[in-house]
Write a protein that holds these residues in place. Structure first.
Motif, PDB file in Angstrom:
ATOM      1  N   ALA A 212       6.388  -8.041  37.577  1.00  0.00           N
ATOM      2  CA  ALA A 212       6.803  -9.077  38.523  1.00  0.00           C
ATOM      3  C   ALA A 212       7.959  -8.553  39.347  1.00  0.00           C
ATOM      4  O   ALA A 212       8.813  -7.816  38.849  1.00  0.00           O
ATOM      5  N   CYS A 213       7.972  -8.904  40.624  1.00  0.00           N
ATOM      6  CA  CYS A 213       9.082  -8.559  41.532  1.00  0.00           C
ATOM      7  C   CYS A 213       9.335  -7.058  41.573  1.00  0.00           C
ATOM      8  O   CYS A 213      10.483  -6.608  41.652  1.00  0.00           O
ATOM      9  N   GLY A 214       8.273  -6.272  41.484  1.00  0.00           N
ATOM     10  CA  GLY A 214       8.423  -4.826  41.591  1.00  0.00           C
ATOM     11  C   GLY A 214       8.883  -4.150  40.320  1.00  0.00           C
ATOM     12  O   GLY A 214       9.158  -2.946  40.320  1.00  0.00           O
ATOM     13  N   HIS A 215       9.000  -4.888  39.212  1.00  0.00           N
ATOM     14  CA  HIS A 215       9.435  -4.315  37.947  1.00  0.00           C
ATOM     15  C   HIS A 215       8.399  -4.624  36.877  1.00  0.00           C
ATOM     16  O   HIS A 215       7.594  -5.537  37.013  1.00  0.00           O
ATOM     17  N   ILE A 216       8.457  -3.853  35.765  1.00  0.00           N
ATOM     18  CA  ILE A 216       7.580  -4.119  34.631  1.00  0.00           C
ATOM     19  C   ILE A 216       8.424  -4.143  33.371  1.00  0.00           C
ATOM     20  O   ILE A 216       9.292  -3.287  33.168  1.00  0.00           O
ATOM     21  N   LEU A 217       8.208  -5.161  32.546  1.00  0.00           N
ATOM     22  CA  LEU A 217       8.972  -5.339  31.313  1.00  0.00           C
ATOM     23  C   LEU A 217       8.011  -5.334  30.137  1.00  0.00           C
ATOM     24  O   LEU A 217       6.995  -6.019  30.145  1.00  0.00           O
ATOM     25  N   PHE A 218       8.351  -4.524  29.115  1.00  0.00           N
ATOM     26  CA  PHE A 218       7.514  -4.399  27.924  1.00  0.00           C
ATOM     27  C   PHE A 218       8.065  -5.250  26.788  1.00  0.00           C
ATOM     28  O   PHE A 218       9.290  -5.351  26.603  1.00  0.00           O
ATOM     29  N   GLY A 219       7.158  -5.844  26.006  1.00  0.00           N
ATOM     30  CA  GLY A 219       7.552  -6.487  24.763  1.00  0.00           C
ATOM     31  C   GLY A 219       7.805  -5.426  23.706  1.00  0.00           C
ATOM     32  O   GLY A 219       7.620  -4.225  23.938  1.00  0.00           O
ATOM     33  N   ASN A 220       8.224  -5.864  22.521  1.00  0.00           N
ATOM     34  CA  ASN A 220       8.531  -4.909  21.456  1.00  0.00           C
ATOM     35  C   ASN A 220       7.284  -4.342  20.793  1.00  0.00           C
ATOM     36  O   ASN A 220       7.370  -3.365  20.050  1.00  0.00           O
ATOM     37  N   GLY A 221       6.139  -4.952  21.062  1.00  0.00           N
ATOM     38  CA  GLY A 221       4.888  -4.427  20.532  1.00  0.00           C
ATOM     39  C   GLY A 221       4.498  -5.055  19.201  1.00  0.00           C
ATOM     40  O   GLY A 221       5.343  -5.473  18.406  1.00  0.00           O
ATOM     41  N   THR A 222       3.179  -5.149  18.975  1.00  0.00           N
ATOM     42  CA  THR A 222       2.621  -5.624  17.710  1.00  0.00           C
ATOM     43  C   THR A 222       1.880  -4.472  17.052  1.00  0.00           C
ATOM     44  O   THR A 222       0.956  -3.903  17.638  1.00  0.00           O
ATOM     45  N   LYS A 223       2.278  -4.132  15.837  1.00  0.00           N
ATOM     46  CA  LYS A 223       1.662  -3.011  15.125  1.00  0.00           C
ATOM     47  C   LYS A 223       0.503  -3.521  14.284  1.00  0.00           C
ATOM     48  O   LYS A 223       0.670  -4.420  13.449  1.00  0.00           O
TER      49      LYS A 223
END
Length: 262
Positions: A212-223
């Motif tokens: 969004a808004c030219g950026h990408i944010l990652f979650g902590n992930g699900t193993k």
């Protein structure tokens, strides 16, 4: 009546203010000149039109709140002979917005100040469970909750990536934010990604990411973890059988030597 007036936009940059929930905030607004009889305060949530909060008539020192701000005691006006400051107490996530102060003279409304208020915790955040267990041949549904806060205009894309220990992430799936999975009242979107007929090659860490808004944010992930309890039980059973067999064999051998000795 404001629709018949001419509006002058803010010429200077908007002030960004980062605050914590529960805090109090006072936004100043000064009278531009002596010919300005009325001051207005507006609130604009991203993606919506500005909404009038209150008006203050300087000459009569009379002010009033309008719309749903009339019944919201957290919004208060502190008028004076040089302007009217707006105070918001006990800040909530829903208070994240841009607030405008405007001076009116004749048929002109001049937006003199703008404050972009960001209540901490109302920005973009992603929640994912830390791990999930899977069984070979079974299925799994991965969940991702996106809290969009003050950026909630639904205009974002959600991606699912898989990291199996290699140097690059593999794109698995993507969603767009403009759908019924978003709740506008809570500024929250819910996403899921399902897989069937699982095998050991599908283990790894799956990341939910928002662009969004030219950026990408990652979650902590699900193993994803393969359920080993059936295998472990089987191995334990074999070990016990082997140990029992050895024990029986050694017992018979001792008894045999004892018989020969007699």
């Amino acid at each position: 009546a404001l629709s018949f007036w001419r509006f002058i936009p803010i010429s200077s940059e908007t002030n960004f203010i980062l605050v914590k929930p529960g805090q109090n905030l006072t936004l100043p607004c000064l009278q531009k000149d002596n010919v300005s009889p009325t001051i207005y305060w507006f609130k604009q949530t991203l993606g919506e039109k500005p909404r009038l909060i209150c008006t203050y008539r300087i000459s009569s020192e009379d002010w009033k709140f309008v719309n749903d701000f009339k019944t919201n005691p957290r919004f208060q006006l502190h008028p004076g002979n040089k302007g009217a400051n707006l105070t918001i107490s006990d800040l909530e996530l829903s208070d994240s917005a841009t607030y405008y102060c405007a001076n009116q003279y004749l048929n002109v409304v001049d937006f003199t100040e703008g404050y972009k208020v960001i209540v901490e915790g109302s920005g973009l955040t992603i929640d994912q469970p830390a791990s999930q267990s899977i069984q070979a041949g079974g299925s799994v549904t991965l969940n991702c909750t996106v809290h969009t806060g003050w950026t909630s205009d639904g205009d974002h894309t959600v991606y699912w990536f898989r990291n199996s220990g290699q140097s690059q992430l593999g794109l698995m799936y993507s969603h767009t934010g403009r759908n019924k999975q978003c709740e506008r009242k809570t500024n929250t979107c819910f996403y899921s990604f399902s897989m069937k007929n699982l095998n050991t090659s599908q283990t790894g860490t799956y990341y939910c990411a928002v662009a969004a808004c030219g950026h990408i944010l990652f979650g902590n992930g699900t193993k994803l973890l393969l359920k080993y309890h059936f295998i472990a039980t089987w191995i334990f059973t074999i070990i016990v059988v082997i140990l029992l067999t050895i024990s029986v064999y050694m017992t018979k051998k001792r008894n045999s030597h004892h018989s020969l000795g007699n």
